[in-house]
Write an enzyme that holds these catalytic residues in place. Structure first.
Site, PDB file in Angstrom:
ATOM      1  N   GLU A   1      -0.705  10.783   2.233  1.00 42.18           N
ATOM      2  CA  GLU A   1      -1.977  11.168   1.617  1.00 42.18           C
ATOM      3  C   GLU A   1      -3.035  11.536   2.643  1.00 42.18           C
ATOM      4  O   GLU A   1      -4.008  12.194   2.315  1.00 42.18           O
ATOM      5  CB  GLU A   1      -2.473  10.023   0.728  1.00 42.18           C
ATOM      6  CG  GLU A   1      -3.427  10.469  -0.354  1.00 42.18           C
ATOM      7  CD  GLU A   1      -3.672   9.394  -1.402  1.00 42.18           C
ATOM      8  OE1 GLU A   1      -4.837   9.052  -1.612  1.00 42.18           O
ATOM      9  OE2 GLU A   1      -2.698   8.904  -2.009  1.00 42.18           O
TER      10      GLU A   1
ATOM     11  N   ASP B   1      -0.306   6.942  -1.358  1.00 42.46           N
ATOM     12  CA  ASP B   1      -0.782   5.578  -1.604  1.00 42.46           C
ATOM     13  C   ASP B   1      -0.042   5.008  -2.805  1.00 42.46           C
ATOM     14  O   ASP B   1       0.160   5.694  -3.811  1.00 42.46           O
ATOM     15  CB  ASP B   1      -2.290   5.586  -1.887  1.00 42.46           C
ATOM     16  CG  ASP B   1      -3.100   5.564  -0.591  1.00 42.46           C
ATOM     17  OD1 ASP B   1      -2.491   5.650   0.492  1.00 42.46           O
ATOM     18  OD2 ASP B   1      -4.337   5.468  -0.671  1.00 42.46           O
TER      19      ASP B   1
ATOM     20  N   TYR C   1      -2.979  -3.432   0.963  1.00 46.11           N
ATOM     21  CA  TYR C   1      -3.444  -2.391   0.048  1.00 46.11           C
ATOM     22  C   TYR C   1      -4.607  -2.899  -0.806  1.00 46.11           C
ATOM     23  O   TYR C   1      -4.510  -3.954  -1.435  1.00 46.11           O
ATOM     24  CB  TYR C   1      -2.289  -1.954  -0.854  1.00 46.11           C
ATOM     25  CG  TYR C   1      -2.609  -0.793  -1.754  1.00 46.11           C
ATOM     26  CD1 TYR C   1      -2.787   0.495  -1.236  1.00 46.11           C
ATOM     27  CD2 TYR C   1      -2.743  -0.973  -3.126  1.00 46.11           C
ATOM     28  CE1 TYR C   1      -3.086   1.557  -2.062  1.00 46.11           C
ATOM     29  CE2 TYR C   1      -3.041   0.098  -3.962  1.00 46.11           C
ATOM     30  CZ  TYR C   1      -3.214   1.357  -3.429  1.00 46.11           C
ATOM     31  OH  TYR C   1      -3.507   2.413  -4.251  1.00 46.11           O
TER      32      TYR C   1
END
Length: 718
Positions: free
Chosen positions: A7, A103, A330
């Site tokens: 990304e 992601d 994350y």
């Protein structure tokens, strides 16, 4: 050749290093049988109305509702994005296999699927699914690549969200602007944005309409300890408590009636002042307090707003940076639990927290506790709670360091013993009037050591309780006391801060302090943890809300807009929460995406019909934001400028010319956006990349993200 698509360029470099790809090419890195390329977030977006049919180009009531027979995507009009896309397209056309390294969340899935779809990818696709960007996590992820079809429902949920936002945002914004905005001001309506604004406006109206009521409290001081008279509960309160426990236990209701006036209170003081105070019971109860939960994104944003006054958007950017620097996991998560497979890694993570060795030393060589309050597979779906990775943090900014410190201490604390407390309750009596005081004593601090003096109580202090250790009382003792009557007034609810608004969005407007109950209500929360910050920023950008110290205040425009909307479907947090729940169910394969869209289409059609049938002459006040800003700048010293962010919801867009020749952009998205004329353009979101803000150069306006490749430029008008 295997093509990996990440990304961001920085993530692509990390992946390439692990895979042994070291040859840098234009737009990708090659080597060891891999080509690692990247996007810049969204490269594609849903098409605009006029790209479905030319009749939708102009704003008119006769064209509503706009419901495309089939949604389409297009490449975002940006030379940098277009160039990178064509590189990706070429790689994918010749690939033997593609690995989606976006992601690991709904938005990441949507970004990469759209790019692969636009590029016409035909080869097999695998999915890299990781919770941190450490070398170990990337290697482990590549060793356990998943089939793309496992994430089909995640993609369908993201696609349904985007299409739903398009349907409601495009139609409702045009509908309300034409009908009530007098073509002078765009009235922006959004699926999550409008219910969020309604929360703020409704709270503000509650405060404005609040009628304070006077009441009195009877207290007395005995042996330097303040006791409060017990007040009898109302029949409604008793009924509510009995209903709560299922009628299994009769609720006792001791005490005096509420004191209705001063005369009545003074009569009680006179009645007891010369009589002795008698201690009727002394109760002592030992208990435990558990360590604070690990962070999900919302609770981290709440904590940072309370402690450091960081906005939700600032916190999201900071934790995203910590994730990309490999020191935190994350961030876009909505769980406070860890999965069982993280437990064996915890000693290594604790060992990596070198700056916290004083706190981690007692845990070394011990078997770490494995509490269900921390480790619970049933509470973890895609990702676990936010924790440190164990990688030593270097080159962190002061703001990043503060956020990292919160995360690290929470993680350490869950492995410490429970805090042991002793609660003492003393009851007294004077002439059959009962009094009570409660005191708390910490017997063993346990996890509190990790936070020292910084930690707050997990539960709010109740009336009549104190943190002080009480003197030693004995049942039957008595003596003189000093009674007093305190005049009190009921207080209005408090305005929302970003912290309390985030909690309200999480629980669809219900005020909940209890962690377990809040978890249950999360299913019906409005917005997603990753988008709530952008929604709040959107309200600032639209001039619907402003900030006074930490309080969020609706502007007159924001108040009028909510009052103008009669359709509950558009502004009810509860109803929006139900739609959000359906989107989560699509993700879990328990609800059909097509049904969700059909319901939204039906709802949009009903809203259009309802507004079109309104024969009143309602209009919204046109506010000149320019003069407001200028007036404020004259009065106040210049402060740090808030940088708005572009919301992730897909919105309609249009330019509306005003008398002062300022152009106001209706609904901006990264795809394309009109710009503001004159110097009002400065500080607005970049209409090309959507990430930066407009800055003023010597000969033209540009984007603050120009170092990252954004090519936006607008020459000064002569």
């Amino acid at each position: 050749m295997i093509v990996c698509i990440a990304e961001k360029p920085s993530v692509a470099r990390d992946i390439a290093d692990v895979l042994g790809a070291h040859t840098k090419k234009e737009g990708y890195i090659e080597g060891n049988g891999y080509q690692v390329t990247w996007t810049f977030g969204h490269l594609c977006t849903l098409k605009e109305p006029h790209e479905y049919t030319q009749g939708w180009k102009s704003w008119s009531l006769s064209s509503l509702p706009m419901i495309p027979p089939r949604f389409g995507i297009k490449l975002i009009e940006n030379p940098t994005y277009e160039k990178q896309f064509h590189i990706i397209e070429g790689l994918m056309q010749n690939a033997d296999e593609i690995i989606n390294c976006g992601d690991a969340g709904q938005e990441g899935e949507l970004i990469q699927r759209w790019v692969m779809q636009k590029a016409g990818a035909r080869c097999p696709v695998k999915r890299l699914w990781i919770s941190s960007l450490t070398e170990e996590a990337i290697r482990e992820g590549f060793a356990k690549l998943k089939d793309q079809m496992e994430f089909q429902s995640l993609y369908e949920a993201g696609l349904s969200r985007a299409m739903g936002d398009w349907l409601l945002g495009m139609n409702a914004t045009r509908l309300y602007t034409i009908k009530y905005g007098q073509n002078k001001q765009v009235l922006s309506i959004g699926r999550v944005q409008t219910p969020t604004l309604a929360l703020i406006v409704n709270r503000q109206l509650e405060i404005a309409n609040f009628q304070p009521k006077q009441y009195w409290e009877l207290k007395t001081v005995y042996r330097d300890t303040t006791f409060s008279a017990l007040i009898r509960k109302s029949d409604e309160e008793i009924a509510a408590e009995e209903e709560k426990n299922g009628g299994k236990k009769r609720i006792e209701n001791p005490g005096i009636d509420p004191i209705a006036n001063r005369e009545e209170g003074e009569a009680l003081v006179d009645r007891i002042k010369d009589l002795p105070f008698v201690v009727t019971s002394v109760g002592k109860k030992d208990g435990k307090e558990y360590a604070p939960r690990l962070f999900d994104l919302t609770s981290l944003q709440v904590e940072c707003n309370k402690k450091f006054a960081y906005s939700a958007d600032e916190t999201l950017k900071l934790i995203q940076s910590l994730y990309e620097k490999k020191v935190a996991t994350y961030p876009r998560v909505d769980t406070t639990f860890l999965s069982d497979d993280i437990y064996p890694k915890c000693p290594g993570i604790l060992k990596g927290l070198r700056d916290y060795e004083v706190l981690t030393a007692p845990l070394v060589g011990t078997t770490l506790p494995k509490s269900k309050k921390v480790f619970d597979n049933s509470k973890v779906t895609d990702h676990h709670a936010i924790i440190p990775t164990g990688v030593y943090p270097q080159n962190l900014t002061d703001m990043e360091r503060r956020v990292y410190d919160l995360i690290a201490r929470r993680f350490i604390a869950v492995f410490y013993p429970d805090c042991k407390i002793s609660t003492t309750t003393v009851m007294g009596e004077v002439d059959k009037i009962e009094f009570k005081v409660t005191g708390k004593q910490i017997l063993e601090p346990g996890w509190r050591i990790v936070f020292a003096k910084d930690v707050k109580e997990p539960t709010e202090e109740k009336e009549g309780e104190s943190e002080d250790v009480l003197p030693a009382f004995v049942k039957g003792e008595s003596g003189p006391h000093v009674p007093d009557l305190n005049e009190k007034w009921t207080q209005p609810p408090k305005p929302y801060t970003e912290a309390t608004l985030l909690r309200a969005m999480e629980t669809a407007g219900k005020l909940v302090d209890n962690d377990e109950l809040r978890d249950a209500l999360k299913e019906n929360g409005i917005g997603r943890p990753s988008t709530r910050a952008a929604i709040i920023e959107t309200l600032f950008k639209r001039n619907y809300i402003r900030k006074e110290r930490k309080n969020l205040i609706a502007t007159p425009t924001g108040v009028e807009l909510v009052q103008l909307i009669h359709e509950e479907l558009l502004k009810s947090a509860e109803l929006t929460g139900i739609w959000e729940k359906k989107l989560r169910e699509i993700e879990k394969r328990t609800y059909d995406a097509r049904q969700f869209l059909e319901e939204l289409k039906q709802m949009v059609s009903e809203i259009v019909m309802s507004v079109l049938s309104d024969n009143t002459n309602r209009r919204i006040t046109i506010q000149d934001a320019t003069s407001q800003v200028e007036e404020k700048e004259k009065k106040e010293p210049k402060k740090r400028e808030r940088k708005p962010t572009t919301p992730k919801e897909s919105k309609p867009r249009n330019e509306v010319k005003r008398e002062n020749k300022t152009l106001i952009n209706a609904e901006k998205t990264p795809a394309s956006a009109s710009i503001l004329a004159v110097d009002l353009i400065v500080g607005q979101p970049c209409p090309l990349c959507g990430k930066g803000t407009i800055i003023k150069g010597k000969t033209a306006y540009g984007c603050s993200e120009w170092r990252s490749g954004c090519t936006y430029r607008k020459a000064f008008e002569s």
